[in-house]
Write a protein that holds these residues in place. Structure first.
Motif, short mmCIF file in Angstrom:
data_model
loop_
_atom_site.label_atom_id
_atom_site.label_comp_id
_atom_site.label_asym_id
_atom_site.label_seq_id
_atom_site.Cartn_x
_atom_site.Cartn_y
_atom_site.Cartn_z
N MET A 1 98.80 26.06 18.73
CA MET A 1 99.00 24.90 17.86
C MET A 1 98.90 25.37 16.41
N GLU A 2 99.75 24.82 15.62
CA GLU A 2 99.78 25.15 14.20
C GLU A 2 99.32 23.93 13.39
N ALA A 3 98.54 24.19 12.35
CA ALA A 3 98.05 23.10 11.51
C ALA A 3 99.22 22.39 10.83
N ARG A 4 99.10 21.08 10.71
CA ARG A 4 100.11 20.28 10.01
C ARG A 4 100.02 20.47 8.51
N MET A 5 98.80 20.63 8.06
CA MET A 5 98.55 20.76 6.62
C MET A 5 97.17 21.39 6.46
N ASN A 6 96.85 21.75 5.26
CA ASN A 6 95.50 22.26 4.99
C ASN A 6 94.49 21.14 5.19
N ASN A 7 93.26 21.54 5.45
CA ASN A 7 92.18 20.57 5.61
C ASN A 7 92.08 19.72 4.34
N PRO A 8 92.11 18.37 4.48
CA PRO A 8 92.05 17.50 3.31
C PRO A 8 90.83 17.74 2.42
N ALA A 9 89.71 18.07 3.03
CA ALA A 9 88.51 18.32 2.22
C ALA A 9 88.68 19.57 1.35
N MET A 10 89.51 20.50 1.80
CA MET A 10 89.78 21.69 0.99
C MET A 10 90.76 21.37 -0.13
N LEU A 11 91.62 20.40 0.10
CA LEU A 11 92.60 20.00 -0.91
C LEU A 11 91.98 19.14 -2.01
N LEU A 12 90.88 18.48 -1.67
CA LEU A 12 90.17 17.63 -2.64
C LEU A 12 88.78 18.22 -2.87
N PRO A 13 88.65 19.11 -3.83
CA PRO A 13 87.39 19.83 -4.01
C PRO A 13 86.15 18.94 -4.16
N ASP A 14 86.28 17.79 -4.78
CA ASP A 14 85.12 16.90 -4.90
C ASP A 14 84.69 16.37 -3.54
N ALA A 15 85.65 16.11 -2.66
CA ALA A 15 85.31 15.67 -1.31
C ALA A 15 84.57 16.78 -0.57
N PHE A 16 85.05 17.99 -0.69
CA PHE A 16 84.41 19.12 -0.02
C PHE A 16 82.97 19.29 -0.51
N LYS A 17 82.77 19.19 -1.82
CA LYS A 17 81.41 19.31 -2.39
C LYS A 17 80.50 18.20 -1.86
N SER A 18 81.02 16.99 -1.77
CA SER A 18 80.22 15.87 -1.28
C SER A 18 79.85 16.04 0.19
N ILE A 19 80.80 16.46 0.99
CA ILE A 19 80.53 16.70 2.41
C ILE A 19 79.51 17.81 2.57
N GLN A 20 79.68 18.88 1.83
CA GLN A 20 78.74 20.00 1.90
C GLN A 20 77.34 19.58 1.46
N ALA A 21 77.25 18.74 0.44
CA ALA A 21 75.95 18.27 -0.03
C ALA A 21 75.27 17.42 1.04
N LEU A 22 76.03 16.55 1.69
CA LEU A 22 75.46 15.72 2.76
C LEU A 22 75.01 16.59 3.93
N LEU A 23 75.82 17.56 4.31
CA LEU A 23 75.47 18.47 5.40
C LEU A 23 74.20 19.26 5.06
N LYS A 24 74.10 19.72 3.84
CA LYS A 24 72.91 20.47 3.40
C LYS A 24 71.67 19.57 3.45
N THR A 25 71.81 18.32 3.07
CA THR A 25 70.70 17.37 3.12
C THR A 25 70.23 17.16 4.55
N VAL A 26 71.17 16.99 5.47
CA VAL A 26 70.84 16.80 6.88
C VAL A 26 70.13 18.04 7.42
N GLN A 27 70.64 19.20 7.09
CA GLN A 27 70.07 20.45 7.60
C GLN A 27 68.69 20.75 7.02
N ALA A 28 68.32 20.11 5.94
CA ALA A 28 67.02 20.32 5.32
C ALA A 28 65.90 19.53 6.01
N VAL A 29 66.27 18.59 6.85
CA VAL A 29 65.28 17.77 7.57
C VAL A 29 64.63 18.63 8.65
N ASP A 30 63.37 18.34 8.94
CA ASP A 30 62.62 19.10 9.94
C ASP A 30 63.06 18.72 11.36
#
Length: 151
Positions: A1-30
């Motif tokens: 299977m071939e990708a239709r397009m690049n990952n939208p979060a990679m195309l919108l850098p602010d979205a990628f940063k927000s997702i990464q920040a939320l993931l980092k917050t979740v991973q910081a929990v005990d």
């Protein structure tokens, strides 16, 4: 299977940063990193996201998870290799991923069992991780991101 397009979060850098920040917050929990990755993998299996299933399998293997446990995530109810806390987290992931399958996807009895193993902050982390997993699954399904590709 071939990708239709690049990952939208990679195309919108602010979205990628927000997702990464939320993931980092979740991973910081005990809460064990393997538990978070298990719920990500289970949600991804349900949603048929090969990209995320492959990613989770790789992360869990790198984290030291045994092949027996890794190969049994989809059959966690019958497999002997999961703790009670992991089992309830996997059940919670299934119910939260399948919200449209029944009127009350996470009934009081399931939430009570989750609360017996996790405190409120940990439950919040589980809910957010499952939500992020479902977001990742939908992004990857729509754009047909192939398994094994890294960003």
């Amino acid at each position: 299977m071939e990708a239709r397009m690049n990952n939208p979060a990679m195309l919108l850098p602010d979205a990628f940063k927000s997702i990464q920040a939320l993931l980092k917050t979740v991973q910081a929990v005990d809460i064990p990193a393997q538990t978070l990755e298990l719920v990500h993998m289970r949600s991804s299996q349900i949603n048929g996201c090969s990209f995320c299933v492959h990613y989770s399998a790789r992360q869990l293997k790198q984290g030291g998870m045994s092949d027996d446990r890794l190969w049994s995530v989809a059959a966690w109810r019958e497999a002997p290799w999961f703790t009670d806390a992991e089992r309830v987290a996997l059940e919670f992931a299934e119910a939260t991923t399948r919200v449209a399958d029944r009127g009350d996807p996470v009934d009081d009895e399931l939430f009570k069992r989750v609360s017996e193993h996790y405190d409120e902050e940990q439950i919040a982390a589980l809910i957010l991780m499952i939500g992020l997993s479902n977001l990742f699954n939908r992004i990857n399904a729509v754009t047909r991101q192939p398994a094994g590709v890294t960003f």
